[in-house]
Design a protein around this motif. Structure first.
Motif, PDB file in Angstrom:
ATOM      1  N   TRP A  41       0.833  -1.209   0.000  1.00 40.37           N
ATOM      2  CA  TRP A  41       0.000   0.000   0.000  1.00 40.37           C
ATOM      3  C   TRP A  41       0.866   1.256   0.000  1.00 40.37           C
ATOM      4  O   TRP A  41       0.566   2.232  -0.704  1.00 40.37           O
ATOM      5  CB  TRP A  41      -0.918  -0.009   1.224  1.00 40.37           C
ATOM      6  CG  TRP A  41      -1.763   1.213   1.344  1.00 40.37           C
ATOM      7  CD1 TRP A  41      -2.983   1.450   0.763  1.00 40.37           C
ATOM      8  CD2 TRP A  41      -1.459   2.402   2.094  1.00 40.37           C
ATOM      9  NE1 TRP A  41      -3.457   2.700   1.100  1.00 40.37           N
ATOM     10  CE2 TRP A  41      -2.530   3.303   1.917  1.00 40.37           C
ATOM     11  CE3 TRP A  41      -0.384   2.784   2.892  1.00 40.37           C
ATOM     12  CZ2 TRP A  41      -2.555   4.563   2.510  1.00 40.37           C
ATOM     13  CZ3 TRP A  41      -0.416   4.045   3.483  1.00 40.37           C
ATOM     14  CH2 TRP A  41      -1.488   4.913   3.289  1.00 40.37           C
ATOM     15  N   SER A  42       1.945   1.264   0.778  1.00 39.23           N
ATOM     16  CA  SER A  42       2.816   2.439   0.864  1.00 39.23           C
ATOM     17  C   SER A  42       3.454   2.752  -0.483  1.00 39.23           C
ATOM     18  O   SER A  42       3.565   3.921  -0.878  1.00 39.23           O
ATOM     19  CB  SER A  42       3.906   2.222   1.917  1.00 39.23           C
ATOM     20  OG  SER A  42       3.345   2.042   3.201  1.00 39.23           O
ATOM     21  N   ALA A  43       3.875   1.709  -1.190  1.00 42.11           N
ATOM     22  CA  ALA A  43       4.462   1.921  -2.512  1.00 42.11           C
ATOM     23  C   ALA A  43       3.447   2.574  -3.446  1.00 42.11           C
ATOM     24  O   ALA A  43       3.766   3.518  -4.184  1.00 42.11           O
ATOM     25  CB  ALA A  43       4.932   0.589  -3.090  1.00 42.11           C
ATOM     26  N   ALA A  44       2.193   2.086  -3.399  1.00 42.31           N
ATOM     27  CA  ALA A  44       1.137   2.662  -4.239  1.00 42.31           C
ATOM     28  C   ALA A  44       0.832   4.100  -3.812  1.00 42.31           C
ATOM     29  O   ALA A  44       0.608   4.970  -4.661  1.00 42.31           O
ATOM     30  CB  ALA A  44      -0.127   1.809  -4.148  1.00 42.31           C
ATOM     31  N   TYR A  45       0.852   4.348  -2.524  1.00 37.32           N
ATOM     32  CA  TYR A  45       0.562   5.689  -1.991  1.00 37.32           C
ATOM     33  C   TYR A  45       1.561   6.710  -2.545  1.00 37.32           C
ATOM     34  O   TYR A  45       1.162   7.764  -3.065  1.00 37.32           O
ATOM     35  CB  TYR A  45       0.623   5.647  -0.464  1.00 37.32           C
ATOM     36  CG  TYR A  45       0.428   6.984   0.208  1.00 37.32           C
ATOM     37  CD1 TYR A  45      -0.848   7.438   0.555  1.00 37.32           C
ATOM     38  CD2 TYR A  45       1.513   7.806   0.515  1.00 37.32           C
ATOM     39  CE1 TYR A  45      -1.030   8.668   1.179  1.00 37.32           C
ATOM     40  CE2 TYR A  45       1.335   9.030   1.133  1.00 37.32           C
ATOM     41  CZ  TYR A  45       0.063   9.458   1.461  1.00 37.32           C
ATOM     42  OH  TYR A  45      -0.104  10.684   2.070  1.00 37.32           O
ATOM     43  N   PHE A  46       2.834   6.396  -2.474  1.00 33.44           N
ATOM     44  CA  PHE A  46       3.836   7.363  -2.920  1.00 33.44           C
ATOM     45  C   PHE A  46       3.921   7.445  -4.440  1.00 33.44           C
ATOM     46  O   PHE A  46       4.232   8.513  -4.987  1.00 33.44           O
ATOM     47  CB  PHE A  46       5.194   7.036  -2.297  1.00 33.44           C
ATOM     48  CG  PHE A  46       5.278   7.415  -0.841  1.00 33.44           C
ATOM     49  CD1 PHE A  46       5.281   8.745  -0.462  1.00 33.44           C
ATOM     50  CD2 PHE A  46       5.311   6.438   0.149  1.00 33.44           C
ATOM     51  CE1 PHE A  46       5.337   9.113   0.890  1.00 33.44           C
ATOM     52  CE2 PHE A  46       5.362   6.794   1.493  1.00 33.44           C
ATOM     53  CZ  PHE A  46       5.370   8.131   1.856  1.00 33.44           C
ATOM     54  N   ARG A  47       3.618   6.353  -5.144  1.00 34.97           N
ATOM     55  CA  ARG A  47       3.548   6.434  -6.608  1.00 34.97           C
ATOM     56  C   ARG A  47       2.450   7.402  -7.034  1.00 34.97           C
ATOM     57  O   ARG A  47       2.631   8.207  -7.960  1.00 34.97           O
ATOM     58  CB  ARG A  47       3.272   5.049  -7.218  1.00 34.97           C
ATOM     59  CG  ARG A  47       4.486   4.169  -7.378  1.00 34.97           C
ATOM     60  CD  ARG A  47       4.237   3.052  -8.379  1.00 34.97           C
ATOM     61  NE  ARG A  47       3.058   2.257  -8.031  1.00 34.97           N
ATOM     62  CZ  ARG A  47       3.088   1.188  -7.262  1.00 34.97           C
ATOM     63  NH1 ARG A  47       4.235   0.787  -6.730  1.00 34.97           N
ATOM     64  NH2 ARG A  47       1.990   0.509  -7.013  1.00 34.97           N
ATOM     65  N   CYS A  48       1.309   7.321  -6.368  1.00 32.88           N
ATOM     66  CA  CYS A  48       0.203   8.226  -6.697  1.00 32.88           C
ATOM     67  C   CYS A  48       0.570   9.674  -6.410  1.00 32.88           C
ATOM     68  O   CYS A  48       0.282  10.570  -7.212  1.00 32.88           O
ATOM     69  CB  CYS A  48      -1.053   7.823  -5.920  1.00 32.88           C
ATOM     70  SG  CYS A  48      -1.857   6.323  -6.522  1.00 32.88           S
ATOM     71  N   ARG A 100      -5.428  -4.081  -6.473  1.00 34.07           N
ATOM     72  CA  ARG A 100      -4.258  -4.643  -5.797  1.00 34.07           C
ATOM     73  C   ARG A 100      -3.639  -3.617  -4.852  1.00 34.07           C
ATOM     74  O   ARG A 100      -3.156  -3.967  -3.764  1.00 34.07           O
ATOM     75  CB  ARG A 100      -3.221  -5.088  -6.829  1.00 34.07           C
ATOM     76  CG  ARG A 100      -2.009  -5.800  -6.245  1.00 34.07           C
ATOM     77  CD  ARG A 100      -0.979  -6.133  -7.313  1.00 34.07           C
ATOM     78  NE  ARG A 100      -1.551  -6.939  -8.383  1.00 34.07           N
ATOM     79  CZ  ARG A 100      -1.794  -6.491  -9.608  1.00 34.07           C
ATOM     80  NH1 ARG A 100      -1.513  -5.227  -9.938  1.00 34.07           N
ATOM     81  NH2 ARG A 100      -2.314  -7.271 -10.533  1.00 34.07           N
ATOM     82  N   ASN A 101      -3.646  -2.362  -5.240  1.00 38.36           N
ATOM     83  CA  ASN A 101      -3.004  -1.321  -4.437  1.00 38.36           C
ATOM     84  C   ASN A 101      -3.695  -1.090  -3.096  1.00 38.36           C
ATOM     85  O   ASN A 101      -3.079  -0.531  -2.181  1.00 38.36           O
ATOM     86  CB  ASN A 101      -2.968  -0.005  -5.218  1.00 38.36           C
ATOM     87  CG  ASN A 101      -1.955  -0.031  -6.346  1.00 38.36           C
ATOM     88  OD1 ASN A 101      -1.100  -0.916  -6.403  1.00 38.36           O
ATOM     89  ND2 ASN A 101      -2.049   0.932  -7.249  1.00 38.36           N
ATOM     90  N   VAL A 102      -4.975  -1.483  -2.986  1.00 38.37           N
ATOM     91  CA  VAL A 102      -5.643  -1.378  -1.681  1.00 38.37           C
ATOM     92  C   VAL A 102      -5.696  -2.743  -0.998  1.00 38.37           C
ATOM     93  O   VAL A 102      -6.497  -2.979  -0.089  1.00 38.37           O
ATOM     94  CB  VAL A 102      -7.060  -0.762  -1.801  1.00 38.37           C
ATOM     95  CG1 VAL A 102      -6.978   0.702  -2.162  1.00 38.37           C
ATOM     96  CG2 VAL A 102      -7.935  -1.522  -2.806  1.00 38.37           C
TER      97      VAL A 102
END
Length: 216
Positions: A41-48, A100-102
């Motif tokens: 989730w953290s990886a997706a958060y910072f990518r966004c 997947r990101n959530v």
């Protein structure tokens, strides 16, 4: 990016001035969202954040967390709607990535896609939301309340457009083998009458009045 300096054992270290604010916002988002896989989730958060997209963070902490087999909750579906709901149709590839990101199971997503008849290509987004909400609701009234929670522009208001409400209610009713054409027409007519005096919007409280039809 502006920086300020500090030192550790006489070794100067430059820290970006906006680092504390970024870290604080991230921490709050993680606490609100309670992701099953914090690293994913953290990886997706910072990518966004880096790409200027809406991050996969809930508006508020859901407590108690809804108990569903898939882990899907109104808060997570609301996150997905914020990220994907600007388009009437969404590619299954993009939906799979955001799902997947959530930290939700791909097997559960495939089941919803199979149920809706969307094997590949594009998904009708509002109908997808309807199926997702149906899996969390015990009856049509609760399902449509969750629909309003997911689609509302402001968290906590549960107010949605009459057109969105009608599209999803009609879709779910027509899929129900016990659905009644007369009941459907009655509800749609009531929604139109409410919308005429509420600037085209409706919310679950409108179905608590004496003259409102039952949704089930």
């Amino acid at each position: 990016m502006p920086t300020y300096s500090t030192s550790i054992q006489n070794h100067p270290i430059k820290i970006p001035s906006d680092f504390p604010a970024i870290l604080k916002a991230y921490t709050k988002a993680a606490i609100r969202t309670q992701p099953r896989d914090l690293l994913l989730w953290s990886a997706a958060y910072f990518r966004c954040l880096a790409s200027g997209e809406s991050p996969p963070a809930k508006d508020r902490l859901e407590y108690p967390v809804p108990n569903t087999d898939s882990g899907l909750s109104p808060g997570l579906l609301r996150v997905l709607h914020r990220q994907l709901g600007t388009s009437a149709k969404v590619s299954t590839e993009l939906l799979s990535e955001k799902w997947r990101n959530v930290c939700l199971s791909q097997a559960d997503l495939q089941q919803i896609l199979l149920d809706g008849g969307w094997k590949k290509g594009e998904v009708d987004w509002l109908k997808f939301v309807g199926l997702g909400c149906r899996g969390m609701g015990t009856n049509m009234e609760e399902t449509m309340r969750i629909v309003c929670e997911v689609l509302s522009d402001t968290a906590g208001t549960y107010t949605v457009s009459c057109e969105q409400f009608k599209l999803i209610y009609k879709y779910l009713t027509e899929r129900n083998p016990d659905g009644s054409a007369e009941k459907l027409a009655e509800v749609l007519d009531y929604v139109d009458r409410v919308g005429a005096v509420q600037d085209g919007s409706i919310n679950p409280q409108n179905f608590k009045t004496p003259d409102s039809p039952a949704l089930d």
